[in-house]
Design an enzyme around this catalytic site. Structure first.
Site, PDB file in Angstrom:
ATOM      1  N   GLY A 285       4.521  -1.825   9.233  1.00  0.00           N
ATOM      2  CA  GLY A 285       3.789  -1.912   8.071  1.00  0.00           C
ATOM      3  C   GLY A 285       2.319  -2.375   8.315  1.00  0.00           C
ATOM      4  O   GLY A 285       1.991  -3.389   8.907  1.00  0.00           O
ATOM      5  N   ALA A 286       1.454  -1.846   7.699  1.00  0.00           N
ATOM      6  CA  ALA A 286      -0.017  -1.916   8.130  1.00  0.00           C
ATOM      7  C   ALA A 286      -0.451  -3.377   8.018  1.00  0.00           C
ATOM      8  O   ALA A 286      -0.914  -3.967   8.818  1.00  0.00           O
ATOM      9  CB  ALA A 286      -0.867  -1.073   7.015  1.00  0.00           C
TER      10      ALA A 286
ATOM     11  N   ASP B 208      -1.434   3.366   5.265  1.00  0.00           N
ATOM     12  CA  ASP B 208      -1.685   3.003   6.322  1.00  0.00           C
ATOM     13  C   ASP B 208      -3.461   2.986   6.911  1.00  0.00           C
ATOM     14  O   ASP B 208      -3.928   2.194   7.317  1.00  0.00           O
ATOM     15  CB  ASP B 208      -1.016   3.529   7.651  1.00  0.00           C
ATOM     16  CG  ASP B 208       0.303   3.078   7.625  1.00  0.00           C
ATOM     17  OD1 ASP B 208       0.957   3.833   6.840  1.00  0.00           O
ATOM     18  OD2 ASP B 208       0.723   2.156   8.131  1.00  0.00           O
TER      19      ASP B 208
HETATM   20  C1  LIG Z   1       2.035  -1.471   3.244  1.00  0.00           C
HETATM   21  S1  LIG Z   1       1.911  -0.518   4.576  1.00  0.00           S
HETATM   22  C2  LIG Z   1       3.229   0.191   4.613  1.00  0.00           C
HETATM   23  C3  LIG Z   1       3.173   1.521   5.563  1.00  0.00           C
HETATM   24  O1  LIG Z   1       3.480   1.482   6.884  1.00  0.00           O
HETATM   25  C4  LIG Z   1       4.678   2.309   7.293  1.00  0.00           C
HETATM   26  O2  LIG Z   1       4.515   2.676   8.609  1.00  0.00           O
HETATM   27  P1  LIG Z   1       5.591   1.960   9.864  1.00  0.00           P
HETATM   28  O3  LIG Z   1       6.623   1.700   9.052  1.00  0.00           O
HETATM   29  O4  LIG Z   1       5.552   3.138  10.505  1.00  0.00           O
HETATM   30  O5  LIG Z   1       4.514   0.730  10.031  1.00  0.00           O
HETATM   31  C5  LIG Z   1       4.703   3.357   6.161  1.00  0.00           C
HETATM   32  O6  LIG Z   1       3.600   4.181   6.328  1.00  0.00           O
HETATM   33  C6  LIG Z   1       4.290   2.396   4.994  1.00  0.00           C
HETATM   34  O7  LIG Z   1       3.826   3.266   3.764  1.00  0.00           O
END
Ligand SMILES: CSC[C@H]1O[C@H](OP(=O)(O)O)[C@H](O)[C@@H]1O
Length: 349
Positions: free
Chosen positions: A46-47, A236
């Site tokens: 998560g970003a 992101d």
């Molecule tokens: C609040 S940012 C969350 C964002 O990050 C996730 O990606 P990942 O699980 O690969 O880190 C996803 O794009 C979410 O929307």
């Protein structure tokens, strides 16, 4: 409240998101290299969450270097570069590291390494504390967008698990639920790593918010049947023109929302905006290994040696984005001017 991470002074405690929802396990990182590994493995993801994790990783790196021979600052930069290399798409990772290095640079040139380490720890704690406050403001700003009784669709996980606490898209959903504005959430499972099924459904269920899990290929039919009145996701990286990088499948949700005349909202803090990129064409998209697609839960689901394309993100053009919900208010198209006005509000760089 669910928290993705906690700084415990001698270690960074991460909630291991690859073990959810089956078990609640923690990873105590005392070495920056374990933080880097956790980001690469999506044990923390998560970003905003990976930005904060990397910030504390740099504190652990600085701690290791204090008392070591050699040039402290150049060794610290090497740790920063290693942390930067963990994942390429979420701009919060780079924003957080830049902000940490700026804090180190504010220390006088003759400052002892221990003093620089202390300044880094203060900055990382501030980044984490600010993220929760920012998410609460995003949630308040976004809740008003939903007429009472709305059902909404969301993709991937932009909840407390994707941030330090509270969440962005799920923060908006939670606040709208508390205000009686949202009645149900349809959560896309989000192949291949199932952040929607494993994390969003878990978070919402824990919070007592009615949630219906669907597979990604059901989103269109749910919209066509009028079962949802809006879609909301996290982000992101958002570029200067309002293009949005988010989990793979987000673009499809945005196209379907436009086709069915329902609003497509993006919730994100200013730290997710990349003012240096003019459009989404410039965003680096992470590609991950084939095994994430050719197996599920350790069970092979595709022939051996099959070619696989596994982009972890896609880019939704700004023309498909109804509004971007930030801690400073709700932006609507045309985005370029409104985004430019946010630039001086992004701490760190
Ligand atoms: C609040 S940012 C969350 C964002 O990050 C996730 O990606 P990942 O699980 O690969 O880190 C996803 O794009 C979410 O929307």
């Amino acid at each position: 409240m669910v928290r993705s991470l906690a700084w415990q002074t001698d270690c960074l405690r991460l909630l291991n998101q690859t073990a959810l929802p089956g078990s609640t396990e923690y990873i105590d990182c005392r070495d920056w290299r374990r933080v880097a590994e956790a980001i690469r493995r999506l044990e923390v993801r998560g970003a905003p969450a990976i930005g904060a994790a990397a910030a504390f990783g740099l504190v652990l790196g600085a701690r290791e270097l204090v008392g070591r021979p050699g040039d402290f600052r150049s060794a610290l930069l090497k740790v920063a570069e290693e942390l930067r290399s963990t994942r390429p798409t979420a701009v919060n990772l780079f924003w957080a590291i830049d902000r940490m290095l700026a804090a180190a640079d504010r220390c006088s040139g003759d400052a002892e390494p221990a003093a620089v380490m202390s300044a880094l720890e203060k900055e990382a704690v501030a980044i984490a504390r600010e993220d929760e406050a920012v998410n609460r403001r995003i949630s308040e700003n976004g809740a008003a967008l939903f007429p009472p009784g709305s059902a909404v669709l969301t993709h991937c996980n932009a909840g407390a698990l994707a941030t330090v606490a509270f969440g962005t898209a799920l923060g908006v959903i939670g606040e709208a639920w508390r205000q009686g504005r949202i009645s149900r959430v349809f959560a896309d499972e989000t192949r291949p790593l199932l952040q929607g099924a494993r994390l969003t459904a878990w978070e919402l269920h824990q919070a007592g918010i009615p949630v219906t899990l669907i597979t990604d290929n059901m989103a269109g039919w749910v919209m066509q049947r009028g079962m949802v009145q809006a879609a909301i996701v996290g982000a992101d990286r958002i570029t200067a023109n309002g293009d949005v990088a988010n989990k793979i499948g987000t673009y499809s949700v945005a196209v379907l929302a436009r086709e069915h005349g329902i609003p497509f909202y993006v919730a994100a803090p200013v730290s997710t905006f990349d003012f240096s990129l003019d459009s989404g064409a410039d965003i680096p998209i992470e590609e991950r290994g084939p095994a994430e697609v050719t197996s599920l839960g350790g069970v092979r689901t595709a022939p051996d040696g099959i070619e696989v394309f596994n982009p972890a993100f896609d880019v939704t053009p700004n023309r498909l984005v109804t509004a971007i919900i930030t801690e400073h208010g709700v932006l609507r198209a045309p985005y370029r001017e409104a985004i430019a006005a946010l630039r001086d509000k992004k701490g760190g760089n």
